[in-house]
Design a protein around this motif. Structure first.
Motif: not given
Length: 338
Positions: A289-291, A299-304
């Motif tokens: 998961a992203p840091s 914000p696009r990274a939240r569900s990555a």
């Protein structure tokens, strides 16, 4: 968005983690199946001197936008307008087989969302389109032509929308009066049925996601791409996949579990079937998961989620029927006669 109404610069998600998992080698051959704005491709080529890379994207605007990077890389980067499900054929066509690595960033790009005329977002009023390649059936075609049961199944299975039947019924009733042709029309209709949570996502978020996946056959393309990567990676080559919602991640997780030999054991009631020879070794046991810092800045990274595996010497296997089924939509149940 930035000032003057210009789209924000696309920021590759989990970039450092992708590079760590892919481990690019000097002189290696790589394939970026979702070129987009070229963030991963540039980073891979910069990290591995004398390497070459084939970038694919079904969106012609992404290929056109990559012209400057192609020129800057002086023969090390080739772009092709193609679906990532066709990556094996494309790698063969450009004489890139066997590959040292394949990277896939699944889903819609922020560039596509920021173009109202593409119809991906309800943030702007635009045509109800959502086609990544600009051809084939549009979201408007599905909304105005699909029968009610199929619409409900699309909204439920691809969008995980709990009120799928009510939304499908409302769509059918609305289109009897006039076709639904814009993103605002559909978003307003859904917002009248699905209750939004204070501070939560727009009520139409899941319906728009479902239509986008259906229009572009995104899950089917993902299943085809995973099997294609298995066919063209060399022993020691890496497959790295970044997903953004549970449907995508479920498919990647199941594929890698089966291909790495991590399958459920049998019981005395259901003995384990003969386990096929593993074709991959997991690079990470679970998803990466992203840091917290990346999620705050992007914000696009939240569900990555990132999953990665390394190819071994076993021959590629046939497509898993279970994965193919996961990517599809069940047929609507026949209506009962009154």
């Amino acid at each position: 968005m930035t000032g003057q109404g210009e789209p924000a610069r696309h920021v590759p998600v989990l970039l450092a983690e992708v590079l760590a998992a892919l481990a690019p080698r000097p002189g290696g051959r790589y394939l970026d199946g979702t070129f987009g704005a070229g963030g991963y491709s540039r980073a891979i080529l910069d990290a591995a001197p004398h390497s070459i890379l084939l970038g694919l994207d079904r969106d012609p605007s992404a290929i056109a936008g990559g012209a400057d990077l192609v020129a800057a890389m002086a023969g090390r980067l080739t772009l092709s307008q193609a679906r990532f499900g066709d990556l094996a054929a494309e790698a063969e066509r450009f004489r890139m087989v066997p590959l040292d690595g394949v990277v896939l960033d699944i889903g819609v790009s922020s560039m596509q969302i920021d173009q109202p005329e593409r119809g991906f977002s309800f943030r702007f009023d635009g045509p109800l389109d959502m086609r990544m390649s600009g051809d084939g059936q549009s979201a408007a075609d599905i909304v105005n032509e699909a029968e009610e049961g199929l619409l409900a199944n699309i909204f439920y299975h691809y969008g995980e929308e709990r009120r799928s039947r009510a939304v499908a019924r409302a769509v059918v009733e609305a289109r009897r009066r006039a076709p639904l042709g814009t993103t605002k029309q559909l978003a307003d209709l859904v917002a009248g049925i699905v209750r939004g949570e204070p501070g939560g996502a727009h009520p139409a978020t899941r319906v728009f996601q479902a239509l986008r996946i259906a229009v572009n056959d995104e899950l089917g393309e993902l299943v085809r791409a995973l099997h294609a990567a298995e066919a063209v990676l060399k022993p020691g080559g890496r497959l790295v996949v970044v997903t953004f919602h549970s449907l995508e991640d479920r498919i990647v997780k199941q594929f890698l579990a089966e291909r790495s030999g991590r399958v459920p054991a049998g019981s005395r009631h259901a003995p384990a079937a003969a386990v096929a020879q593993p074709t991959f070794r997991l690079v990470e046991r679970g998803a990466v998961a992203p840091s917290e810092a990346e999620m705050r800045s992007n914000p696009r990274a939240r569900s990555a989620k990132l999953r990665a595996a390394e190819r071994n010497e076993a021959p590629p296997r046939r497509a898993e029927a279970g994965l193919v089924a996961l990517a599809g939509i069940p047929d609507p149940a026949p209506r009962r006669r009154s």
